[in-house]
Design a protein around this motif. Structure first.
Motif, mmCIF file in Angstrom:
data_model
loop_
_atom_site.group_PDB
_atom_site.id
_atom_site.type_symbol
_atom_site.label_atom_id
_atom_site.label_comp_id
_atom_site.label_asym_id
_atom_site.label_seq_id
_atom_site.Cartn_x
_atom_site.Cartn_y
_atom_site.Cartn_z
ATOM 1 N N GLU A 1 -42.610 -56.061 88.517
ATOM 2 C CA GLU A 1 -41.380 -55.555 89.154
ATOM 3 C C GLU A 1 -41.141 -56.327 90.444
ATOM 4 O O GLU A 1 -41.388 -55.830 91.545
ATOM 5 C CB GLU A 1 -41.498 -54.057 89.417
ATOM 6 C CG GLU A 1 -41.640 -53.225 88.147
ATOM 7 C CD GLU A 1 -41.736 -51.737 88.449
ATOM 8 O OE1 GLU A 1 -41.794 -51.361 89.632
ATOM 9 O OE2 GLU A 1 -41.762 -50.950 87.485
ATOM 10 N N PRO A 2 -40.669 -57.585 90.326
ATOM 11 C CA PRO A 2 -40.499 -58.405 91.523
ATOM 12 C C PRO A 2 -39.378 -57.947 92.450
ATOM 13 O O PRO A 2 -39.268 -58.463 93.568
ATOM 14 C CB PRO A 2 -40.219 -59.803 90.960
ATOM 15 C CG PRO A 2 -39.728 -59.576 89.565
ATOM 16 C CD PRO A 2 -40.384 -58.323 89.083
ATOM 17 N N GLY A 3 -38.580 -56.996 92.009
ATOM 18 C CA GLY A 3 -37.521 -56.475 92.867
ATOM 19 C C GLY A 3 -36.161 -57.039 92.487
ATOM 20 O O GLY A 3 -36.038 -57.898 91.617
ATOM 21 N N GLU A 4 -35.143 -56.548 93.183
ATOM 22 C CA GLU A 4 -33.777 -57.010 92.942
ATOM 23 C C GLU A 4 -33.574 -58.316 93.706
ATOM 24 O O GLU A 4 -33.184 -58.319 94.877
ATOM 25 C CB GLU A 4 -32.774 -55.935 93.397
ATOM 26 C CG GLU A 4 -32.845 -54.635 92.608
ATOM 27 C CD GLU A 4 -32.437 -54.829 91.152
ATOM 28 O OE1 GLU A 4 -31.563 -55.685 90.892
ATOM 29 O OE2 GLU A 4 -33.005 -54.146 90.286
ATOM 30 N N GLN B 1 -41.955 -61.141 80.766
ATOM 31 C CA GLN B 1 -40.522 -60.907 80.630
ATOM 32 C C GLN B 1 -39.870 -60.762 82.004
ATOM 33 O O GLN B 1 -38.790 -61.320 82.258
ATOM 34 C CB GLN B 1 -40.256 -59.657 79.798
ATOM 35 C CG GLN B 1 -38.770 -59.370 79.580
ATOM 36 C CD GLN B 1 -38.075 -60.469 78.825
ATOM 37 O OE1 GLN B 1 -38.439 -60.781 77.676
ATOM 38 N NE2 GLN B 1 -37.058 -61.099 79.439
ATOM 39 N N ALA B 2 -40.502 -60.019 82.899
ATOM 40 C CA ALA B 2 -39.946 -59.829 84.245
ATOM 41 C C ALA B 2 -39.822 -61.159 84.980
ATOM 42 O O ALA B 2 -38.838 -61.390 85.702
ATOM 43 C CB ALA B 2 -40.829 -58.869 85.039
ATOM 44 N N ALA C 1 -58.349 -70.399 78.617
ATOM 45 C CA ALA C 1 -57.095 -70.998 78.156
ATOM 46 C C ALA C 1 -56.667 -70.382 76.824
ATOM 47 O O ALA C 1 -55.471 -70.191 76.570
ATOM 48 C CB ALA C 1 -57.255 -72.511 78.026
ATOM 49 N N GLU C 2 -57.627 -70.046 75.984
ATOM 50 C CA GLU C 2 -57.308 -69.415 74.688
ATOM 51 C C GLU C 2 -56.745 -68.015 74.882
ATOM 52 O O GLU C 2 -55.807 -67.602 74.173
ATOM 53 C CB GLU C 2 -58.567 -69.366 73.807
ATOM 54 C CG GLU C 2 -59.081 -70.714 73.351
ATOM 55 C CD GLU C 2 -59.789 -71.500 74.452
ATOM 56 O OE1 GLU C 2 -59.895 -72.736 74.315
ATOM 57 O OE2 GLU C 2 -60.223 -70.878 75.452
ATOM 58 N N ASP C 3 -57.289 -67.262 75.853
ATOM 59 C CA ASP C 3 -56.743 -65.936 76.162
ATOM 60 C C ASP C 3 -55.289 -66.053 76.613
ATOM 61 O O ASP C 3 -54.434 -65.245 76.223
ATOM 62 C CB ASP C 3 -57.543 -65.271 77.283
ATOM 63 C CG ASP C 3 -58.955 -64.892 76.877
ATOM 64 O OD1 ASP C 3 -59.187 -64.643 75.691
ATOM 65 O OD2 ASP C 3 -59.827 -64.848 77.778
ATOM 66 N N LEU C 4 -55.013 -67.059 77.443
ATOM 67 C CA LEU C 4 -53.645 -67.236 77.939
ATOM 68 C C LEU C 4 -52.698 -67.557 76.802
ATOM 69 O O LEU C 4 -51.577 -67.021 76.738
ATOM 70 C CB LEU C 4 -53.613 -68.334 79.002
ATOM 71 C CG LEU C 4 -52.240 -68.613 79.616
ATOM 72 C CD1 LEU C 4 -51.695 -67.374 80.333
ATOM 73 C CD2 LEU C 4 -52.318 -69.794 80.585
ATOM 74 N N GLU C 5 -53.117 -68.417 75.887
ATOM 75 C CA GLU C 5 -52.277 -68.723 74.714
ATOM 76 C C GLU C 5 -51.960 -67.447 73.948
ATOM 77 O O GLU C 5 -50.816 -67.229 73.517
ATOM 78 C CB GLU C 5 -52.996 -69.724 73.800
ATOM 79 C CG GLU C 5 -53.057 -71.136 74.328
ATOM 80 C CD GLU C 5 -51.801 -71.929 74.026
ATOM 81 O OE1 GLU C 5 -50.827 -71.349 73.502
ATOM 82 O OE2 GLU C 5 -51.803 -73.132 74.316
ATOM 83 N N GLU C 6 -52.952 -66.583 73.779
ATOM 84 C CA GLU C 6 -52.738 -65.317 73.069
ATOM 85 C C GLU C 6 -51.704 -64.457 73.787
ATOM 86 O O GLU C 6 -50.795 -63.895 73.153
ATOM 87 C CB GLU C 6 -54.054 -64.553 72.965
ATOM 88 C CG GLU C 6 -53.906 -63.162 72.359
ATOM 89 C CD GLU C 6 -55.120 -62.273 72.579
ATOM 90 O OE1 GLU C 6 -54.951 -61.037 72.530
ATOM 91 O OE2 GLU C 6 -56.230 -62.805 72.815
ATOM 92 N N LEU C 7 -51.816 -64.352 75.114
ATOM 93 C CA LEU C 7 -50.930 -63.465 75.860
ATOM 94 C C LEU C 7 -49.489 -63.946 75.886
ATOM 95 O O LEU C 7 -48.571 -63.130 76.063
ATOM 96 C CB LEU C 7 -51.442 -63.314 77.298
ATOM 97 C CG LEU C 7 -52.788 -62.605 77.466
ATOM 98 C CD1 LEU C 7 -53.100 -62.422 78.950
ATOM 99 C CD2 LEU C 7 -52.819 -61.265 76.754
ATOM 100 N N THR C 8 -49.257 -65.246 75.724
ATOM 101 C CA THR C 8 -47.883 -65.753 75.788
ATOM 102 C C THR C 8 -47.163 -65.694 74.442
ATOM 103 O O THR C 8 -45.934 -65.867 74.408
ATOM 104 C CB THR C 8 -47.863 -67.206 76.303
ATOM 105 O OG1 THR C 8 -48.668 -68.033 75.448
ATOM 106 C CG2 THR C 8 -48.389 -67.280 77.731
ATOM 107 N N ARG C 9 -47.877 -65.440 73.366
ATOM 108 C CA ARG C 9 -47.218 -65.388 72.062
ATOM 109 C C ARG C 9 -46.189 -64.262 72.030
ATOM 110 O O ARG C 9 -46.459 -63.140 72.427
ATOM 111 C CB ARG C 9 -48.252 -65.172 70.945
ATOM 112 C CG ARG C 9 -49.152 -66.366 70.719
ATOM 113 C CD ARG C 9 -50.071 -66.163 69.525
ATOM 114 N NE ARG C 9 -51.147 -67.158 69.543
ATOM 115 C CZ ARG C 9 -52.434 -66.882 69.555
ATOM 116 N NH1 ARG C 9 -52.833 -65.612 69.495
ATOM 117 N NH2 ARG C 9 -53.329 -67.843 69.587
ATOM 118 N N GLY C 10 -44.997 -64.596 71.537
ATOM 119 C CA GLY C 10 -43.945 -63.594 71.436
ATOM 120 C C GLY C 10 -43.265 -63.279 72.746
ATOM 121 O O GLY C 10 -42.484 -62.326 72.828
ATOM 122 N N THR C 11 -43.526 -64.051 73.796
ATOM 123 C CA THR C 11 -42.900 -63.846 75.105
ATOM 124 C C THR C 11 -41.916 -64.987 75.371
ATOM 125 O O THR C 11 -41.865 -65.973 74.610
ATOM 126 C CB THR C 11 -43.946 -63.822 76.235
ATOM 127 O OG1 THR C 11 -44.371 -65.164 76.537
ATOM 128 C CG2 THR C 11 -45.146 -62.970 75.841
#
Length: 244
Positions: A116-119, A148-149, A213-223
């Motif tokens: 929630e970076p703010g308006e 997404q934010a 790096a593999e964890d990061l690849e997993e977290l970005t899928r579908g984003t």
């Protein structure tokens, strides 16, 4: 008769620590993890120049372009460097004390988090998460919301630059047990539940994640983001993400 130690008060321990360091020249940062382990470091690192930073954080400075949003800006050490290079900058931090200190130092900052970076009025060409800042992805459940934010405040050709390290590089028995506990619970191996302590203050408990790096690849899928490149340093790595 021995008096029992008083229970700490929940509050902005991180901001209080930064102000103590700014006032006195140094202070102790104490991180408490939910398995009882504590980690001590010097708060002066939040004010230090790039010559003391991990190699990948120094490299990050050279890969920034355009207007920059610094997530988890702390006392503003990255803002100072990027502003000196002529970049329009804004820092975001959940700590009111950190934001106040940035203002005292003449640095633009506002309250907010990665999720929630703010308006924010502007869109940013580069979003940076320095000092293991990819930890703000928090968990498998939270990472899509965070990404997404950040996409929502990114310009069309934006880059996201963040640093972390593979938690498997922490090889002590205690760290191995913690990773195994996480895996058993279905959590990411480097997902820590921690809080910051300073004097008689503690923050609320929060999740912070160290990622391979593999964890990061997993977290970005579908984003909205994809991993464009990984730059490996001496211990840490720098991830360069771009919008899909």
């Amino acid at each position: 008769m021995t008096t029992a130690p008083s229970r700490p008060t929940t509050g902005d321990a991180f901001g209080a620590m930064l102000h103590a360091c700014w006032r006195d020249g140094d202070a102790q940062e104490i991180l408490e993890r939910d398995d009882g382990r504590t980690y001590h470091s010097r708060a002066a690192a939040y004010f230090a120049g790039p010559d003391t930073w991990p190699d990948v954080d120094r490299e990050l400075l050279d890969r920034v372009h355009g207007a920059v949003l610094d997530i988890g800006c702390g006392a503003g050490r990255t803002l100072v460097e990027l502003q000196a290079r002529g970049h329009p900058v804004l820092g975001v931090d959940p700590s009111p004390g950190a934001v106040e200190l940035c203002h005292q130092r003449g640095l633009p900052a506002s309250r907010g988090t990665a999720a929630e970076p703010g308006e924010l009025r502007d869109r940013f060409d580069t979003i940076v998460l320095t000092g293991n800042g990819l930890g703000f992805l928090e968990s498998r459940d939270q990472a899509p919301r965070v990404l997404q934010a950040l996409a929502d405040v990114a310009a069309p050709e934006a880059s996201l630059l963040g640093t972390s390290f593979d938690p498997a590089r922490l090889s002590s028995a205690a760290e191995h047990r913690y990773r195994e506990r996480n895996l058993t619970a279905g959590r990411l191996p480097g997902q820590w539940t921690i809080r910051v302590r300073h004097a008689d203050l503690v923050t609320d408990w929060f999740d912070y994640v160290f990622l391979s790096a593999e964890d990061l690849e997993e977290l970005t899928r579908g984003t909205p983001w994809r991993v464009h490149r990984i730059h490996h340093g001496d211990f840490h790595y720098l991830a360069h993400l771009v919008l899909r």
